[in-house]
Design a protein around this motif. Sequence first.
Motif, mmCIF file in Angstrom:
data_model
loop_
_atom_site.group_PDB
_atom_site.id
_atom_site.type_symbol
_atom_site.label_atom_id
_atom_site.label_comp_id
_atom_site.label_asym_id
_atom_site.label_seq_id
_atom_site.Cartn_x
_atom_site.Cartn_y
_atom_site.Cartn_z
ATOM 1 N N SER A 55 24.413 48.254 59.690
ATOM 2 C CA SER A 55 23.930 49.619 59.845
ATOM 3 C C SER A 55 22.510 49.654 60.388
ATOM 4 O O SER A 55 21.652 48.872 59.982
ATOM 5 C CB SER A 55 23.984 50.345 58.492
ATOM 6 O OG SER A 55 23.374 51.616 58.577
ATOM 7 N N GLY A 56 22.273 50.595 61.285
ATOM 8 C CA GLY A 56 20.925 50.815 61.806
ATOM 9 C C GLY A 56 20.179 51.902 61.071
ATOM 10 O O GLY A 56 19.106 52.337 61.513
ATOM 11 N N ILE A 60 14.077 56.490 56.619
ATOM 12 C CA ILE A 60 14.609 57.539 55.747
ATOM 13 C C ILE A 60 16.120 57.590 55.909
ATOM 14 O O ILE A 60 16.636 57.899 56.981
ATOM 15 C CB ILE A 60 13.982 58.909 56.078
ATOM 16 C CG1 ILE A 60 12.466 58.852 55.874
ATOM 17 C CG2 ILE A 60 14.594 59.999 55.202
ATOM 18 C CD1 ILE A 60 11.756 60.130 56.259
ATOM 19 N N VAL A 61 16.836 57.264 54.864
ATOM 20 C CA VAL A 61 18.294 57.173 54.926
ATOM 21 C C VAL A 61 18.897 58.529 55.302
ATOM 22 O O VAL A 61 18.546 59.567 54.729
ATOM 23 C CB VAL A 61 18.864 56.697 53.578
ATOM 24 C CG1 VAL A 61 20.384 56.706 53.604
ATOM 25 C CG2 VAL A 61 18.354 55.299 53.259
ATOM 26 N N GLY A 62 19.783 58.513 56.282
ATOM 27 C CA GLY A 62 20.459 59.731 56.704
ATOM 28 C C GLY A 62 19.727 60.525 57.770
ATOM 29 O O GLY A 62 20.261 61.502 58.290
ATOM 30 N N VAL A 63 18.501 60.105 58.126
ATOM 31 C CA VAL A 63 17.740 60.787 59.182
ATOM 32 C C VAL A 63 17.791 59.915 60.433
ATOM 33 O O VAL A 63 17.144 58.862 60.495
ATOM 34 C CB VAL A 63 16.282 61.038 58.755
ATOM 35 C CG1 VAL A 63 15.528 61.752 59.870
ATOM 36 C CG2 VAL A 63 16.242 61.855 57.469
ATOM 37 N N SER A 64 18.544 60.335 61.443
ATOM 38 C CA SER A 64 18.857 59.471 62.576
ATOM 39 C C SER A 64 17.649 59.115 63.424
ATOM 40 O O SER A 64 17.623 58.065 64.079
ATOM 41 C CB SER A 64 19.927 60.130 63.456
ATOM 42 O OG SER A 64 19.459 61.355 63.998
ATOM 43 N N THR A 65 16.618 59.945 63.443
ATOM 44 C CA THR A 65 15.454 59.672 64.284
ATOM 45 C C THR A 65 14.643 58.474 63.790
ATOM 46 O O THR A 65 13.745 58.003 64.486
ATOM 47 C CB THR A 65 14.548 60.905 64.373
ATOM 48 O OG1 THR A 65 14.259 61.372 63.050
ATOM 49 C CG2 THR A 65 15.228 62.017 65.151
ATOM 50 N N TYR A 66 14.947 57.968 62.603
ATOM 51 C CA TYR A 66 14.303 56.763 62.084
ATOM 52 C C TYR A 66 15.167 55.527 62.268
ATOM 53 O O TYR A 66 14.754 54.426 61.914
ATOM 54 C CB TYR A 66 13.987 56.925 60.588
ATOM 55 C CG TYR A 66 12.891 57.913 60.290
ATOM 56 C CD1 TYR A 66 11.559 57.505 60.206
ATOM 57 C CD2 TYR A 66 13.180 59.261 60.082
ATOM 58 C CE1 TYR A 66 10.553 58.408 59.933
ATOM 59 C CE2 TYR A 66 12.173 60.174 59.805
ATOM 60 C CZ TYR A 66 10.859 59.740 59.728
ATOM 61 O OH TYR A 66 9.869 60.649 59.463
#
Length: 250
Positions: A55-56, A60-66
């Motif tokens: 997983s990439g 912050i888990v669940g925030v795609s921009t990170y």
Amino acid sequence: TYKPNRRADATGTITLNNRNNAFVLKEGVELYGGFIGTELFKHHRNYLLNIVILSGDIGIVGVSTYNCYHVVVRSDNTYQTVFGGITVQRCMANGASSITVNTYPISQKSGGGIYSMMDNVSFTNCIIQNNEALNTGGGLYDSLKAGGQSGYHTNCIITGNIAGSKGGGVYMGLAFGGLYDCEISNNSADEGGGIYSYFGIWAGIFSCRIINNNSTSDGGGIKSIISDQFTFYDNIISGNSAGGSGGGMH
């Protein structure tokens, strides 16, 4: 679930939460998922029951921009390298630059789930899902700079990926080993929602299910450009849509 903690261009140093972190496939190494830990032989594993995820989703888990720009990077590997029974998910390739891995440039805005350059790796029984790329190849970017042979993908599921430009599920550039018995579904892009193939020398798509993909321009399921000896055999194209030409195939 495993998350990368080293930059793809500097695997000798731990760099937590760096968006250039990725799993870089190593020459001659066979990587398999599906083990519970008590098996005596490789064929005893069950990749459907004992799920392994790369997983990439760092930061912050669940925030795609990170998320990482790429989950897996393949650069200049040979056929001896194997990747089987593993899920690759949740990257966001939306950078503006590139890094160098094994002398080849790796763009930060293409190839979200897997970025492959000058590579010949066998992928089997894998899932590539929920990845995004600003440019090309939301799920998989596979390209050569000059000549050679690219990877083979057998019995893989490529689903729920997004590309801002070409190849929501898969982008094939210059040459491609092939897709065999794969499902390419629910991906989206501007062109080639499921698959975008450019200059597909000796490329092939065999016994695949290309379903429910969409593009805002041409080629909802597939868009193929300047293909030379491209083989397309025994496939199902269903439920795809395009804002321009070729809902199923352009």
